[in-house]
Structures are given as structure tokens and as C-alpha cells.
Design a protein around this motif. Sequence first.
Motif, mmCIF file in Angstrom:
data_model
loop_
_atom_site.group_PDB
_atom_site.id
_atom_site.type_symbol
_atom_site.label_atom_id
_atom_site.label_comp_id
_atom_site.label_asym_id
_atom_site.label_seq_id
_atom_site.Cartn_x
_atom_site.Cartn_y
_atom_site.Cartn_z
ATOM 1 N N GLN A 204 43.525 37.668 34.027
ATOM 2 C CA GLN A 204 44.292 36.738 34.837
ATOM 3 C C GLN A 204 45.432 37.486 35.536
ATOM 4 O O GLN A 204 45.820 38.581 35.111
ATOM 5 N N ASP A 205 45.932 36.884 36.595
ATOM 6 C CA ASP A 205 47.046 37.447 37.361
ATOM 7 C C ASP A 205 46.749 38.903 37.733
ATOM 8 O O ASP A 205 45.722 39.173 38.343
ATOM 9 N N ASP A 206 47.592 39.856 37.338
ATOM 10 C CA ASP A 206 47.400 41.245 37.756
ATOM 11 C C ASP A 206 46.856 42.137 36.638
ATOM 12 O O ASP A 206 46.920 43.362 36.725
ATOM 13 N N GLN A 207 46.298 41.554 35.581
ATOM 14 C CA GLN A 207 45.822 42.347 34.447
ATOM 15 C C GLN A 207 44.726 43.331 34.838
ATOM 16 O O GLN A 207 44.605 44.402 34.228
ATOM 17 N N LEU A 208 43.917 42.982 35.815
ATOM 18 C CA LEU A 208 42.794 43.834 36.194
ATOM 19 C C LEU A 208 43.240 45.227 36.616
ATOM 20 O O LEU A 208 42.522 46.215 36.384
ATOM 21 N N LEU A 209 44.411 45.347 37.198
ATOM 22 C CA LEU A 209 44.862 46.643 37.727
ATOM 23 C C LEU A 209 44.896 47.712 36.649
ATOM 24 O O LEU A 209 44.490 48.855 36.873
ATOM 25 N N LEU A 211 43.100 47.941 34.075
ATOM 26 C CA LEU A 211 41.771 48.226 33.536
ATOM 27 C C LEU A 211 40.884 49.004 34.497
ATOM 28 O O LEU A 211 39.803 49.465 34.099
ATOM 29 N N MET A 212 41.312 49.168 35.733
ATOM 30 C CA MET A 212 40.443 49.769 36.740
ATOM 31 C C MET A 212 39.928 51.160 36.362
ATOM 32 O O MET A 212 38.751 51.454 36.571
ATOM 33 N N PRO A 213 40.755 52.062 35.786
ATOM 34 C CA PRO A 213 40.197 53.364 35.398
ATOM 35 C C PRO A 213 39.066 53.245 34.381
ATOM 36 O O PRO A 213 38.057 53.949 34.476
ATOM 37 N N MET A 214 39.220 52.331 33.413
ATOM 38 C CA MET A 214 38.188 52.139 32.407
ATOM 39 C C MET A 214 36.916 51.535 33.009
ATOM 40 O O MET A 214 35.801 51.841 32.584
ATOM 41 N N LEU A 215 37.066 50.713 34.035
ATOM 42 C CA LEU A 215 35.920 50.050 34.632
ATOM 43 C C LEU A 215 35.146 50.941 35.585
ATOM 44 O O LEU A 215 34.127 50.529 36.137
ATOM 45 N N ALA A 216 35.620 52.163 35.778
ATOM 46 C CA ALA A 216 34.932 53.092 36.668
ATOM 47 C C ALA A 216 33.607 53.569 36.081
ATOM 48 O O ALA A 216 32.784 54.150 36.789
ATOM 49 N N GLN A 217 33.385 53.350 34.783
ATOM 50 C CA GLN A 217 32.120 53.739 34.165
ATOM 51 C C GLN A 217 30.977 52.908 34.740
ATOM 52 O O GLN A 217 31.177 51.836 35.301
ATOM 53 N N ASP A 230 46.329 34.969 40.714
ATOM 54 C CA ASP A 230 47.464 34.093 40.970
ATOM 55 C C ASP A 230 47.295 33.537 42.384
ATOM 56 O O ASP A 230 47.507 34.251 43.363
ATOM 57 N N VAL A 231 46.883 32.282 42.495
ATOM 58 C CA VAL A 231 46.571 31.706 43.802
ATOM 59 C C VAL A 231 47.770 31.767 44.739
ATOM 60 O O VAL A 231 47.629 31.997 45.950
ATOM 61 N N SER A 232 48.960 31.614 44.196
ATOM 62 C CA SER A 232 50.154 31.606 45.039
ATOM 63 C C SER A 232 50.442 32.976 45.659
ATOM 64 O O SER A 232 51.205 33.081 46.616
ATOM 65 N N ALA A 233 49.825 34.037 45.131
ATOM 66 C CA ALA A 233 50.065 35.390 45.639
ATOM 67 C C ALA A 233 49.181 35.732 46.830
ATOM 68 O O ALA A 233 49.331 36.807 47.418
ATOM 69 N N GLY A 234 48.235 34.866 47.165
ATOM 70 C CA GLY A 234 47.433 35.078 48.359
ATOM 71 C C GLY A 234 46.257 36.023 48.169
ATOM 72 O O GLY A 234 46.090 36.647 47.111
ATOM 73 N N LEU A 235 45.459 36.164 49.223
ATOM 74 C CA LEU A 235 44.229 36.952 49.147
ATOM 75 C C LEU A 235 44.477 38.450 49.096
ATOM 76 O O LEU A 235 43.619 39.213 48.642
ATOM 77 N N GLN A 236 45.625 38.900 49.563
ATOM 78 C CA GLN A 236 45.885 40.336 49.625
ATOM 79 C C GLN A 236 46.532 40.888 48.356
ATOM 80 O O GLN A 236 46.847 42.080 48.307
ATOM 81 N N SER A 242 41.323 44.483 44.173
ATOM 82 C CA SER A 242 40.596 45.372 43.262
ATOM 83 C C SER A 242 39.300 44.732 42.799
ATOM 84 O O SER A 242 38.269 45.397 42.672
ATOM 85 N N LEU A 243 39.350 43.432 42.524
ATOM 86 C CA LEU A 243 38.141 42.712 42.136
ATOM 87 C C LEU A 243 37.092 42.758 43.247
ATOM 88 O O LEU A 243 35.915 43.029 43.002
ATOM 89 N N LEU A 244 37.535 42.543 44.483
ATOM 90 C CA LEU A 244 36.625 42.623 45.608
ATOM 91 C C LEU A 244 36.035 44.031 45.760
ATOM 92 O O LEU A 244 34.863 44.191 46.100
ATOM 93 N N SER A 245 36.854 45.036 45.496
ATOM 94 C CA SER A 245 36.370 46.413 45.633
ATOM 95 C C SER A 245 35.272 46.716 44.597
ATOM 96 O O SER A 245 34.348 47.472 44.882
ATOM 97 N N LEU A 246 35.397 46.122 43.421
ATOM 98 C CA LEU A 246 34.340 46.300 42.413
ATOM 99 C C LEU A 246 33.036 45.678 42.893
ATOM 100 O O LEU A 246 31.957 46.221 42.666
ATOM 101 N N GLY A 247 33.156 44.529 43.571
ATOM 102 C CA GLY A 247 31.957 43.916 44.121
ATOM 103 C C GLY A 247 31.342 44.773 45.216
ATOM 104 O O GLY A 247 30.107 44.902 45.304
#
Length: 250
Positions: A204-209, A211-217, A230-236, A242-247
Motif C-alpha cells: 500500500q501507499d509507497d511500500q513498493l519502492l 521492494l523493487m530491488p528484490m522484485l528484479a528477480q 494513495d489515490v490522493s497522490a495521483g497517477l505520477q 514503479s508498479l506500471l514499470s513492472l507490468g
Amino acid sequence: MIRSLDWCSMIQYGVSFFLLEKLGAVVGVSNLHIYSAMRGQTLEEFQKTRNQQVLYSVGESQGMSIFDQPKIDTHHHVFDPINFPYIADTAYRPEGHEIGTVEYYQSVMQAYNIRHSLIVGPTSGYNTDSRCLLDALEKGNGRFRGIAVVPFDSSLERLAELKQAGVVGIALNVAMLGVDPFIAFDDMMGKLAELNMFAAIQVQDDQLLALMPMLAQQTKLLFDHSGRPDVSAGLQQPAFQSLLSLGDSG
């Protein structure tokens, strides 16, 4: 808006899409008529973008209703505290209307024409006790697959046993447990990659950031609830990007 069936304006005004579906059924308009109008296309133009040329609505439409449409349920839980008591130290114990046994769910499948489902082992109630999940998978006649919560030190052999029983992935509930337990999760991610299993991640929120090095596997990833940005933080916001980049890296 209502008289003219201005679907976009109704959505912008705050009308729930479920209400639009019901209105469409009353006036004899299919869901696809609504979708095409919201995209500024004719029905014919919209149909060209679809794999199947079928109309449907929550009411009857061309002999088929939403109940007849074949479906796959991509996320649900099974709770059966009578046959599989909750663990002693669980923080939450689902009860009453929250309880749903595998037999109850099979009745739901029949009523709504659900062909297959993904059963997610819940952190609440059972956590790493997978007996209820495995019992449900065994009773599914090949129609169920599962996501399990496992101890972090689970061996490759144990994961292979779960896979043999129908488990296709392991849950990483970062939103509940925080980021720290998963920063050094490379060993488990490697095991999942070796077995061609998913890491089912809830952040949730910015937690994904973090984890990104670990998710490179090269582990298959599945994100619950669209990454819960966080919807209030907008699409950018960085985490959502980062989630979109994984996709994109797929």
C-alpha cells in the motif's frame, strides 16, 4: 442525464456503475452499449476491440444474463472454523456472515456459473496454517487453485508439495507486516522462480519502492488490489509508476 442516457455524465456526477447496469437492464441497453458510449464509439466500433462479440447486461439480453456468463473468481477466501479452528494467536477471527466453507462456495459457483477460482489463504484466522486451504483445493475437482501463506523459511521441498496440491503462489502481505520482513526475501523469491510459482504481493501507499530491488528477480508477480496506491497522490506518484514499470517489463 437520466432521460438522455448520458452515461459519462452520470459517472462524473457520482453514480455507481452498478446502478448504471441496472438502469441499462430496465431500458433494454446492454453493458457493451454503455461501454461504447462512454468511449465515444458506436457499438460496432467498440465490438471490434473485443475478443468476443457478445452482448450482456444484468438483465436478460439476447438469451444470456450476467448469471449465465462463465466466470473466473480471481480472489476469495474460505473460512471453516468448525472443521479447521483458527490459530490461537490470530488478531482477527472472522465469524457470522464472514464465514464461508468450501461447500457454501461451491453453491455460489453453481448459482453464478463460476467455472474456476483462486482461493487466497487468509492472514486472518489461519495465517500459515494451510489445512483449510488444502482441504478446499482437494475438493475442487481441478477447478480451484490457491495462494498460501507460508513461514518465511519454508524449504523448496515444502513449496513443491504445496504446488502439487494446487497452490500456485505464496502471499507476501507487506501491507499488514510492513516492508522490513521482505527486504531480504531473495531466497524465497528464488525458490518461487525455480518452481514457476507466483509471489502474490499486497502493498500500500509507497511500500513498493523499497521492494523493487528484490522484485528484479525472474519471479512471477501478482499484485493484490492494484498495488493499493494513495489515490490522493495521483497517477505520477513513484510507487504507482514503479508498479506500471513492472507490468511493462512483464
